[in-house]
Design an enzyme around this catalytic site. Structure first.
Site, PDB file in Angstrom:
ATOM      1  N   HIS B 260       0.797  -1.206   0.000  1.00 54.11           N
ATOM      2  CA  HIS B 260       0.000   0.000   0.000  1.00 54.11           C
ATOM      3  C   HIS B 260       0.841   1.273   0.000  1.00 54.11           C
ATOM      4  CE1 HIS B 260      -3.554   2.345  -0.165  1.00 54.11           C
ATOM      5  NE2 HIS B 260      -2.929   3.173   0.618  1.00 54.11           N
ATOM      6  N   TYR B 264       1.532   5.330  -2.423  1.00 53.25           N
ATOM      7  CA  TYR B 264       1.828   6.720  -2.080  1.00 53.25           C
ATOM      8  C   TYR B 264       3.188   7.141  -2.595  1.00 53.25           C
ATOM      9  CZ  TYR B 264      -2.520   6.596   0.200  1.00 53.25           C
ATOM     10  OH  TYR B 264      -3.851   6.460   0.390  1.00 53.25           O
ATOM     11  N   HIS B 411      -9.880   0.547 -10.901  1.00 56.18           N
ATOM     12  CA  HIS B 411      -9.520   1.555  -9.902  1.00 56.18           C
ATOM     13  C   HIS B 411      -8.091   2.060 -10.105  1.00 56.18           C
ATOM     14  CE1 HIS B 411      -8.454   3.339  -6.060  1.00 56.18           C
ATOM     15  NE2 HIS B 411      -7.531   2.414  -5.912  1.00 56.18           N
ATOM     16  N   PHE B 412      -7.127   1.140 -10.187  1.00 51.66           N
ATOM     17  CA  PHE B 412      -5.756   1.669 -10.135  1.00 51.66           C
ATOM     18  C   PHE B 412      -5.246   2.187 -11.474  1.00 51.66           C
ATOM     19  CE2 PHE B 412      -4.678  -3.030 -10.019  1.00 51.66           C
ATOM     20  CZ  PHE B 412      -4.136  -3.105 -11.282  1.00 51.66           C
ATOM     21  N   HIS B 413      -5.989   1.944 -12.568  1.00 50.98           N
ATOM     22  CA  HIS B 413      -5.604   2.671 -13.783  1.00 50.98           C
ATOM     23  C   HIS B 413      -5.998   4.148 -13.683  1.00 50.98           C
ATOM     24  CE1 HIS B 413      -4.796  -1.272 -15.569  1.00 50.98           C
ATOM     25  NE2 HIS B 413      -3.987  -0.611 -16.354  1.00 50.98           N
ATOM     26  N   ARG B 474     -10.033 -10.335 -12.431  1.00 54.11           N
ATOM     27  CA  ARG B 474      -8.845  -9.741 -13.041  1.00 54.11           C
ATOM     28  C   ARG B 474      -7.835 -10.849 -13.301  1.00 54.11           C
ATOM     29  NH1 ARG B 474      -5.366  -7.013  -8.118  1.00 54.11           N
ATOM     30  NH2 ARG B 474      -3.886  -6.668  -9.805  1.00 54.11           N
ATOM     31  N   ARG B 475      -6.706 -10.498 -13.897  1.00 57.06           N
ATOM     32  CA  ARG B 475      -5.581 -11.422 -14.062  1.00 57.06           C
ATOM     33  C   ARG B 475      -5.992 -12.730 -14.728  1.00 57.06           C
ATOM     34  NH1 ARG B 475      -1.990 -10.978  -8.554  1.00 57.06           N
ATOM     35  NH2 ARG B 475      -0.845  -9.217  -9.344  1.00 57.06           N
TER      36      ARG B 475
HETATM   37  C1  HEM Z   1      -1.831   1.798 -22.844  1.00 56.87           C
HETATM   38  C2  HEM Z   1      -2.297   1.901 -21.659  1.00 56.87           C
HETATM   39  C3  HEM Z   1      -2.746   0.745 -20.817  1.00 56.87           C
HETATM   40  C4  HEM Z   1      -3.573  -0.306 -21.144  1.00 56.87           C
HETATM   41  C5  HEM Z   1      -4.278  -0.546 -22.452  1.00 56.87           C
HETATM   42  C6  HEM Z   1      -3.651  -1.163 -19.981  1.00 56.87           C
HETATM   43  C7  HEM Z   1      -4.411  -2.321 -19.900  1.00 56.87           C
HETATM   44  C8  HEM Z   1      -4.455  -3.173 -18.816  1.00 56.87           C
HETATM   45  C9  HEM Z   1      -5.352  -4.290 -18.650  1.00 56.87           C
HETATM   46  C10 HEM Z   1      -6.410  -4.701 -19.648  1.00 56.87           C
HETATM   47  C11 HEM Z   1      -5.067  -4.870 -17.466  1.00 56.87           C
HETATM   48  C12 HEM Z   1      -5.808  -6.037 -16.824  1.00 56.87           C
HETATM   49  C13 HEM Z   1      -5.196  -7.327 -17.094  1.00 56.87           C
HETATM   50  C14 HEM Z   1      -5.820  -8.441 -16.288  1.00 56.87           C
HETATM   51  O1  HEM Z   1      -6.066  -8.283 -15.075  1.00 56.87           O
HETATM   52  O2  HEM Z   1      -6.061  -9.498 -16.864  1.00 56.87           O
HETATM   53  C15 HEM Z   1      -3.977  -4.145 -16.869  1.00 56.87           C
HETATM   54  C16 HEM Z   1      -3.379  -4.453 -15.657  1.00 56.87           C
HETATM   55  C17 HEM Z   1      -2.471  -3.635 -15.019  1.00 56.87           C
HETATM   56  N1  HEM Z   1      -2.013  -2.402 -15.453  1.00 56.87           N
HETATM   57 FE1  HEM Z   1      -2.426  -1.522 -17.218  1.00 56.87          FE
HETATM   58  N2  HEM Z   1      -2.874  -0.639 -18.981  1.00 56.87           N
HETATM   59  C18 HEM Z   1      -2.312   0.529 -19.452  1.00 56.87           C
HETATM   60  C19 HEM Z   1      -1.484   1.401 -18.764  1.00 56.87           C
HETATM   61  C20 HEM Z   1      -1.037   1.189 -17.478  1.00 56.87           C
HETATM   62  C21 HEM Z   1      -0.247   2.127 -16.733  1.00 56.87           C
HETATM   63  C22 HEM Z   1       0.213   3.483 -17.221  1.00 56.87           C
HETATM   64  C23 HEM Z   1       0.017   1.530 -15.530  1.00 56.87           C
HETATM   65  C24 HEM Z   1       0.793   2.037 -14.342  1.00 56.87           C
HETATM   66  C25 HEM Z   1       1.557   3.048 -14.292  1.00 56.87           C
HETATM   67  C26 HEM Z   1      -0.604   0.224 -15.536  1.00 56.87           C
HETATM   68  C27 HEM Z   1      -0.539  -0.677 -14.512  1.00 56.87           C
HETATM   69  C28 HEM Z   1      -1.163  -1.900 -14.489  1.00 56.87           C
HETATM   70  C29 HEM Z   1      -1.043  -2.858 -13.421  1.00 56.87           C
HETATM   71  C30 HEM Z   1      -0.199  -2.685 -12.146  1.00 56.87           C
HETATM   72  C31 HEM Z   1      -1.851  -3.946 -13.754  1.00 56.87           C
HETATM   73  C32 HEM Z   1      -2.095  -5.200 -12.916  1.00 56.87           C
HETATM   74  C33 HEM Z   1      -1.186  -6.290 -13.277  1.00 56.87           C
HETATM   75  C34 HEM Z   1      -1.508  -7.532 -12.486  1.00 56.87           C
HETATM   76  O3  HEM Z   1      -2.675  -7.772 -12.185  1.00 56.87           O
HETATM   77  O4  HEM Z   1      -0.560  -8.240 -12.144  1.00 56.87           O
HETATM   78  N3  HEM Z   1      -1.244   0.051 -16.736  1.00 56.87           N
HETATM   79  N4  HEM Z   1      -3.625  -3.095 -17.707  1.00 56.87           N
HETATM   80 CU   LIG Z   2      -3.878  -0.115  -0.638  1.00 55.47          CU
END
Ligand code: HEM
Ligand SMILES: [Cu+2]
Ligand SMILES: [Cu+2]
Lengths: 183, 591
Positions: B260, B264, B411-413, B474-475
């Protein structure tokens, strides 16, 4: 230090909002009794779970649905990539009666979620997740493994069927309905 | 000509305060530019390298994001579903850990140097931490990518949370450790800089940006301790076969002890920009410096004892400690709500300085055609929405409905994926000229880019939230199951999937636009140009001078933070290790 009047007002309003949030959650937890997963399921040796040595564990039974002291208990083992019972055979439980689930893992971390409901728990090797649910309606729910558990994770799901109490009691040998389940 | 532009003031027609030139001084009869790169060439070079690595990770991560968005919605599947998790690991690690850490250390290196007015004390030290972090990134990155090639015997498809007992190649954990150790050394670099400043300024208040850098780093030291112990004491020896088993609940708890506060660590640099740069870009001044300090102190104190809110659904964690974490989390809303106030008040002040009037029509007087301003303002708006869905996550009981569903990435996006990411992109439009000495290229593309990102995120995030409520996990490479179909509350699953795919595509376009502007600026723009940006930051309306001195007592606040952590974590961690620190144990399951 000069603090603007609006700043003070905002500060007070923010604090009030926070306290209100906490109060609603306390009410939600204590009032209607939304049960949380806690540590009361105890720990377990993941090796014994993997090898099916349930006669050596005191807080977990061979996977299946049981009636213990009149209450329904469901023991579920999650493993890459199935729920036993649940995947190859739906879990059957009665409606309008408290059902207690005990879920543990034979290998890695998994999740247990009845899709679209708040029946949701992590499944962690070495721990038994215990939680009780009362289903108000008959029907079926999908069981989803919601924690990544390896390359076949997306295939890991199951089904739970809620039947009316009379149907449930009709099952033969109602005292211990063992699920043969799994692989 | 340039001498007609004194700091902070402009009356040239068509120029906004944001658009004034950097300051020039006359030395030996010639006009010399005094941008950051001219004053601190070594620090500027370090920031360039840090931003370079950050943007490169962003490029790869964004491409993988597109692949995921198309794959999991079934629109286009270019990879096998088993490889989805390799891509997802890379996306999480490259974006949440590498893009952020390099971008943040770049911002801090600039901010600390700028606000103290002191060059970093040792170039060797700076290169040491940049090198350590880069090496860590290469280690972790190469083991992840190796997972795509069956012939290479290494793999790290464990996602960026690397929960044991799924086991990655040892180099993956070593890489993660190096990235963190590098960031620790970075903090030492900045504290040394501060010490040098302090010896020349024994009675002054800590300059605001430096105050923010140091409070954030203290929070970072306290919180990374958890993941450092997890990786160094448990996962590395375990993956090398030196110890046979680890306790999955303990390592997971150590991860979330860090997991968490890390948000921050992402957010506070964005807040630093909102507090110190955004008011200027809006044409005004920061409302209150002391309040900004209060906010950062609150974050230092409260960020860490909340990690159990990621473990509300975990067995083995007593419900009472989940409850304590929930209460702390709710109080963490306070500094964010205060930030909301200050940011809006500062922007409004800027708008009124620019001639804005009325209750809301002042909004029209803001420079909505300037990408640095728009990007930061839009990221703030998205963060409001993200904060709202975050409050829902934080409520223990509602959390059970959304935990590990698509709601969470929705949420975190908004938070790290926009409040941080779009702020970094936006401030780059203003800062990169100052650290390269090159004027921004493709200004039209830049002006449009924040809107594109915003639109893409509205689509993707909104649909992810709704799909999560319907129970879509997710995932997951293929969230469709034979056993059942989803009941939706609002809209149909097919429509949500389309929106996620479309939003992801628009986001990817936004990422490419940003990268194109940066690449063009870096490679095509002539050096030593008039930059059309000015690095001076105006004094706040209410300055630190008359605020209580105790605010600057960092030792005191750090001590309070430690005490709160001990209270929140002491007993539950003790009960997890009381049965032996490696039990109940799990042997490794290599991916
Ligand atoms: C082009 C822009 C982006 C697209 C299209 C995108 C798309 C996605 C999608 C569809 C997922 C879900 C995958 C799943 O749970 O099956 C995901 C997970 C995630 N994204 Fe992005 N994302 C983008 C940019 C970003 C940015 C800028 C960040 C952070 C600075 C980010 C951080 C994450 C993280 C931490 C996860 C979770 C990974 C996990 O569950 O292990 N994403 N993203
Ligand atoms: Cu948290
Ligand atoms: Cu799974």
């Amino acid at each position: 230090m000069h603090v603007h009047r609006f700043e003070k007002l905002w500060f007070g309003a923010a604090l009030l909002l926070i306290v209100a949030f906490i109060a609603t959650i306390v009410y939600g937890a204590a009032g209607p009794g939304v049960a949380m997963v806690s540590d009361d399921g105890g720990t377990i040796d993941a090796d014994k779970v993997a090898n099916g040595n349930f006669n050596q564990t005191d807080n977990f039974r061979s996977p299946g649905v049981y009636r213990e002291n009149g209450q329904v208990h469901v023991y579920i083992v999650a493993r890459q990539f199935l729920f036993n019972p649940g995947t190859s055979q739906a879990i059957e439980v009665p409606a309008n009666e408290q059902v207690t689930f005990h879920v543990t893992s034979a290998d890695v971390m998994h999740g247990f979620n009845l899709a679209g409901t708040n029946v949701n728990s992590m499944v962690i090797p070495g721990q038994v997740a215990t939680f009780s649910v009362t289903f108000d309606e008959t029907g079926s729910h999908g069981i989803v493994c919601h924690e990544y558990c390896g390359s076949g994770h997306h295939t890991m799901a199951g089904k739970l069927t809620v039947v009316s109490q009379s149907q449930f009691e009709l099952a033969p040998d109602a005292d211990a309905v063992e699920a043969s389940g799994g692989s | 000509m340039a001498t007609e532009h004194p700091d902070n003031v402009t009356d040239a027609p068509g120029e906004t305060p944001e658009e004034t030139d950097e300051s020039y001084v006359e030395i030996d009869g010639t006009e010399r530019r005094r941008a950051f790169v001219d004053r601190y060439p070594n620090a500027a070079q370090a920031v360039r390298v840090l931003f370079g690595v950050s943007f490169l990770s962003f490029a790869v991560g964004a491409l993988f994001g597109l692949v995921q968005a198309l794959h999991r919605t079934g629109v286009l599947r270019v990879i096998a579903s088993a490889d989805y998790y390799t891509i997802l690991t890379a996306h999480g690690v490259l974006l949440a850990l590498v893009f952020t850490t390099f971008g943040i250390t770049g911002l801090f290196h600039w901010a600390n140097t700028r606000s103290l007015g002191v060059a970093p004390t040792s170039q060797r030290l700076t290169w040491l931490w940049i090198g350590t972090m880069t090496l860590g990134t290469l280690f972790a990155g190469s083991t992840i990518v190796a997972g795509l090639f069956p012939d290479i015997p290494a793999s790290a498809d464990v996602l960026f949370t690397f929960y044991a007992p799924l086991e990655a190649h040892p180099l993956f954990y070593v890489g993660a450790a190096l990235l963190i150790v590098g960031s620790w050394i970075a903090g030492v670099d900045w504290f040394l800089q501060y010490r040098e400043w302090r010896s020349a300024n024994p009675d002054s208040r800590i300059p605001l940006q430096s105050f923010m850098v140091m409070t954030t780093m203290l929070m970072w030291y306290l919180s990374t301790l958890g993941v450092a112990v997890e990786v160094v004491v448990f996962l590395i020896p375990w993956s090398l076969g030196l110890i046979g088993q680890v306790d999955p609940l303990l390592t997971r708890t150590l991860f979330w002890y860090f997991g968490h506060p890390v948000v921050y660590f992402w957010l506070l640099p964005a807040y630093m920009i909102w507090y110190t740069v955004l008011p200027k870009l809006a044409g005004g001044r920061l409302f209150s410096d002391p309040l900004a300090r209060v906010v950062f102190v609150l974050f230092l104190i409260l960020s860490t004892p909340v990690g159990f809110h990621h473990q509300y659904t975990d067995p083995g964690v007593p419900a009472g400690f989940k409850f304590v974490a929930m209460t702390n989390t709710m109080f963490l809303l306070l500094p964010s709500l205060l930030t909301l106030f200050t940011v809006v008040a500062s922007i409004e002040h800027g708008a009124r300085q620019r001639g804005g009037e009325g209750y809301l029509s002042w909004l029209r007087s803001l420079p909505w055609d300037r990408p640095a301003f728009t990007g930061i303002a839009l990221s703030g708006i998205m963060f409001g929405a993200g904060g709202f869905s975050g409050m829902i996550n934080a409520g223990m009981n509602i959390n059970y409905l959304v935990h590990n569903t698509l709601w969470v990435p929705g949420h975190f996006h908004l938070t790290v994926g926009t409040a941080f990411a779009l702020t970094l992109m936006a401030v780059s439009y203003w800062l990169v000229p100052q650290i390269t000495g090159k004027r921004l290229k493709l200004r039209g593309v830049a002006a449009l880019q924040p809107y594109v990102w915003f639109l893409g995120m509205v689509l993707m995030s909104n649909a992810m939230h709704r799909a999560g409520l319907a129970g879509v996990p997710r995932r997951t490479a293929e969230p469709e199951y034979q056993q059942f179909s989803y009941d939706t509350v609002v809209g149909g699953i097919a429509e949500m999937q389309m929106q996620i795919a479309l939003g992801g595509t628009v986001l990817f376009v936004g990422a490419v636009m940003f990268l194109a502007v940066m690449l063009a600026t870096w490679t095509l723009s002539p050096p030593n140009a008039n930059l059309r940006v000015n690095g001076e930051l105006p004094e706040p309306l209410s300055t630190a001078t008359d605020s209580p001195k105790v605010l600057d007592n960092l030792k005191l606040w750090f001590a309070v933070a430690v005490v709160l952590v001990v209270l929140a974590y002491g007993i539950p961690l003790y009960s997890m290790v009381a049965d032996g620190i490696l039990s109940p144990g799990s042997v490794p399951f290599p991916v």
